[in-house]
Motif scaffolding. Structure first.
Motif, PDB file in Angstrom:
ATOM      1  N   ASP A 109      13.347  18.306 -29.854  1.00 40.62           N
ATOM      2  CA  ASP A 109      13.340  17.754 -31.209  1.00 40.62           C
ATOM      3  C   ASP A 109      14.470  16.733 -31.309  1.00 40.62           C
ATOM      4  OD1 ASP A 109      13.298  17.151 -33.878  1.00 40.62           O
ATOM      5  OD2 ASP A 109      13.594  19.207 -34.595  1.00 40.62           O
ATOM      6  N   PHE A 110      14.115  15.442 -31.259  1.00 40.15           N
ATOM      7  CA  PHE A 110      15.143  14.399 -31.225  1.00 40.15           C
ATOM      8  C   PHE A 110      16.011  14.376 -32.476  1.00 40.15           C
ATOM      9  CE2 PHE A 110      11.408  12.166 -33.012  1.00 40.15           C
ATOM     10  CZ  PHE A 110      11.952  11.579 -34.151  1.00 40.15           C
ATOM     11  N   ARG A 115      19.991  12.203 -35.513  1.00 41.37           N
ATOM     12  CA  ARG A 115      20.369  12.127 -36.927  1.00 41.37           C
ATOM     13  C   ARG A 115      20.140  10.720 -37.481  1.00 41.37           C
ATOM     14  NH1 ARG A 115      24.031  15.536 -34.362  1.00 41.37           N
ATOM     15  NH2 ARG A 115      23.881  17.708 -35.061  1.00 41.37           N
ATOM     16  N   GLU A 116      21.192  10.067 -38.045  1.00 35.35           N
ATOM     17  CA  GLU A 116      20.992   8.772 -38.713  1.00 35.35           C
ATOM     18  C   GLU A 116      20.601   7.658 -37.731  1.00 35.35           C
ATOM     19  OE1 GLU A 116      25.253   9.088 -37.512  1.00 35.35           O
ATOM     20  OE2 GLU A 116      23.860  10.385 -38.635  1.00 35.35           O
ATOM     21  N   ALA A 117      20.927   7.807 -36.448  1.00 33.56           N
ATOM     22  CA  ALA A 117      20.574   6.779 -35.467  1.00 33.56           C
ATOM     23  C   ALA A 117      19.063   6.657 -35.290  1.00 33.56           C
ATOM     24  CB  ALA A 117      21.238   7.082 -34.123  1.00 33.56           C
ATOM     25  N   ALA A 118      18.330   7.725 -35.559  1.00 31.26           N
ATOM     26  CA  ALA A 118      16.872   7.684 -35.422  1.00 31.26           C
ATOM     27  C   ALA A 118      16.277   6.684 -36.401  1.00 31.26           C
ATOM     28  CB  ALA A 118      16.280   9.071 -35.648  1.00 31.26           C
ATOM     29  N   GLY A 119      16.718   6.742 -37.645  1.00 33.00           N
ATOM     30  CA  GLY A 119      16.214   5.814 -38.650  1.00 33.00           C
ATOM     31  C   GLY A 119      16.552   4.372 -38.317  1.00 33.00           C
ATOM     32  N   LYS A 120      17.737   4.148 -37.782  1.00 33.38           N
ATOM     33  CA  LYS A 120      18.143   2.790 -37.406  1.00 33.38           C
ATOM     34  C   LYS A 120      17.267   2.269 -36.276  1.00 33.38           C
ATOM     35  CE  LYS A 120      22.371   1.501 -37.736  1.00 33.38           C
ATOM     36  NZ  LYS A 120      23.839   1.303 -37.563  1.00 33.38           N
ATOM     37  N   THR A 145      10.110   7.365 -27.695  1.00 33.57           N
ATOM     38  CA  THR A 145      11.353   6.812 -27.145  1.00 33.57           C
ATOM     39  C   THR A 145      12.542   7.681 -27.520  1.00 33.57           C
ATOM     40  OG1 THR A 145      10.548   4.531 -27.098  1.00 33.57           O
ATOM     41  CG2 THR A 145      12.926   4.831 -27.200  1.00 33.57           C
ATOM     42  N   LEU A 146      12.621   8.085 -28.772  1.00 28.52           N
ATOM     43  CA  LEU A 146      13.730   8.925 -29.232  1.00 28.52           C
ATOM     44  C   LEU A 146      13.718  10.276 -28.525  1.00 28.52           C
ATOM     45  CD1 LEU A 146      13.490   8.059 -33.032  1.00 28.52           C
ATOM     46  CD2 LEU A 146      15.372   7.423 -31.504  1.00 28.52           C
ATOM     47  N   ALA A 147      12.528  10.838 -28.328  1.00 28.29           N
ATOM     48  CA  ALA A 147      12.434  12.128 -27.640  1.00 28.29           C
ATOM     49  C   ALA A 147      12.834  12.004 -26.173  1.00 28.29           C
ATOM     50  CB  ALA A 147      11.015  12.681 -27.759  1.00 28.29           C
ATOM     51  N   ARG A 148      12.459  10.896 -25.544  1.00 25.95           N
ATOM     52  CA  ARG A 148      12.869  10.678 -24.151  1.00 25.95           C
ATOM     53  C   ARG A 148      14.397  10.669 -24.030  1.00 25.95           C
ATOM     54  NH1 ARG A 148       9.168   5.514 -22.233  1.00 25.95           N
ATOM     55  NH2 ARG A 148       7.218   6.619 -21.741  1.00 25.95           N
ATOM     56  N   ILE A 149      15.036   9.889 -24.895  1.00 27.33           N
ATOM     57  CA  ILE A 149      16.493   9.788 -24.807  1.00 27.33           C
ATOM     58  C   ILE A 149      17.152  11.119 -25.168  1.00 27.33           C
ATOM     59  CG2 ILE A 149      18.537   8.593 -25.684  1.00 27.33           C
ATOM     60  CD1 ILE A 149      16.648   6.948 -23.824  1.00 27.33           C
TER      61      ILE A 149
END
Length: 358
Positions: A109-110, A115-120, A145-149
């Motif tokens: 769960d990314f 957190r706030e970086a996901a929205g950015k 992409t977020l889940a990969r990182i």
């Protein structure tokens, strides 16, 4: 219909399909192709559920259409009564899924890390360059992409590390840099549009640890990048030669034993025979597979669907409305110095007999 009769019919269908698409395909693949049609009549959803190389899959389905076992109209594939009889006699059941609603089956769960970086990142991604067919591009969803990182971070391959991304239409370099966790992130790509976009984002967002450089991965890796990184990320083209072009370059960039690499691999364009060859190549190259998460990465439908080579193979044609193209996410780790050469690669690295999206 008796089972023996159904088995004979299945063998006949497979043999007929092999004449048009001579690539590795087993009776188990055929069963998956029929199980998908017991679950859905949506063409693209059936492709996804079949988990079978698209070239043979379409040939197999077309053969079933010819023999009156499937109807194919308006993007819908439906088993006829005779087709269902064969499936029943073979003991084939509908494809089943039990996917987690939170992580979408990825096992990470990314939101817990980003957190706030996901929205950015999602906001930045809205202005990305569109995928083009020339470089076999097709980018994943922002959540992928977020889940990969997040997965890379979770495995200890991000924080304080030097990261290289080989080909980055998925913008993994930006997502990684936004976490402020890596020491350095370098993105390589042949597409000047992506290089400019990533560097502009880095400057605008103050991401001093992020840089993008144009590089054709058919060319050798410059000495300054050899053995300079802790982690490589890539989403290679899936011809066997193309896959090696990406992953060999990644291995050459790693610092040594304990360094890690990540890449994607599909069922749509890679048979299990190719998966086996790739896994053998990895082991022979000095790497071991530590993690394999199937169907981890979902790809946004690209704008050139109707000009990709597999469009002509389809038994009925319709542009997909939902995500249908998925890839597994592999993590590998070096257990000895990589046994690969840093030489120029000749010829077409984008296509082989199983390629579907070029």
């Amino acid at each position: 219909m008796k089972r023996r009769e159904a088995e004979a019919k299945l063998t006949s269908l497979i043999n007929a399909a092999r004449k048009e698409a001579p690539i590795p395909f087993s009776p188990r693949d055929a069963e998956r192709a029929m199980a998908a049609l017991l679950t859905t009549d949506d063409l693209w959803e059936a492709v996804r559920l079949s988990r079978t190389p698209m070239r043979f899959l379409c040939s197999f389905w077309n053969q079933m259409v010819k023999e009156g076992l499937i109807t194919a109209t308006d993007g819908r594939l439906r088993l006829t009564d005779t087709g269902r009889e064969i499936a029943l006699a073979l003991g084939i059941s509908p494809a089943r899924e039990a996917v987690c609603d939170v992580c979408e089956g990825r096992g990470v769960d990314f939101r817990k890390l980003f957190r706030e970086a996901a929205g950015k990142f999602i906001s930045i991604s809205q202005n990305r360059p569109e995928a083009i067919q020339d470089y076999d591009q097709g980018y994943v969803t922002e959540a992928t992409t977020l889940a990969r990182i997040a997965f890379v971070w979770q495995r200890g391959d991000l924080e304080g590390k030097e990261i290289i991304v080989l080909g980055d239409d998925d913008l993994m370099s930006i997502a990684a840099a936004l976490t402020s966790a890596p020491k350095r992130v370098l993105a390589l790509d042949i597409d000047e549009r992506l290089i400019n976009f990533i560097n502009e984002v880095a400057q605008r967002e103050g991401l001093t640890n992020l840089q993008a450089v144009r590089h054709d991965l058919r060319e050798p890796i410059p000495n300054e990048w050899l053995g300079a990184f802790d982690t490589f990320l890539c989403d290679p083209t899936e011809s066997f030669v193309g896959f090696k072009a990406f992953v060999e370059r990644g291995l050459l960039c790693l610092k040594g034993v304990g360094s890690a690499g990540y890449f994607g691999l599909t069922h749509v364009e890679s048979s299990l025979d190719k998966w086996a060859r790739i896994q053998k190549f990895l082991l022979e190259s000095g790497a071991v597979i530590t993690d394999l998460r199937d169907d981890f990465s979902g790809y946004v439908n690209w704008g050139y669907i109707e000009t990709m080579r597999s469009w002509d193979w389809l038994p009925t044609k319709v542009v997909p409305q939902k995500v249908w193209y998925f890839s597994a996410f592999y993590r590998i780790e070096l257990i000895r110095e990589p046994q690969v050469e840093n030489k120029r690669l000749e010829g077409n690295i984008f296509e082989d007999e199983e390629a579907a999206t070029t």
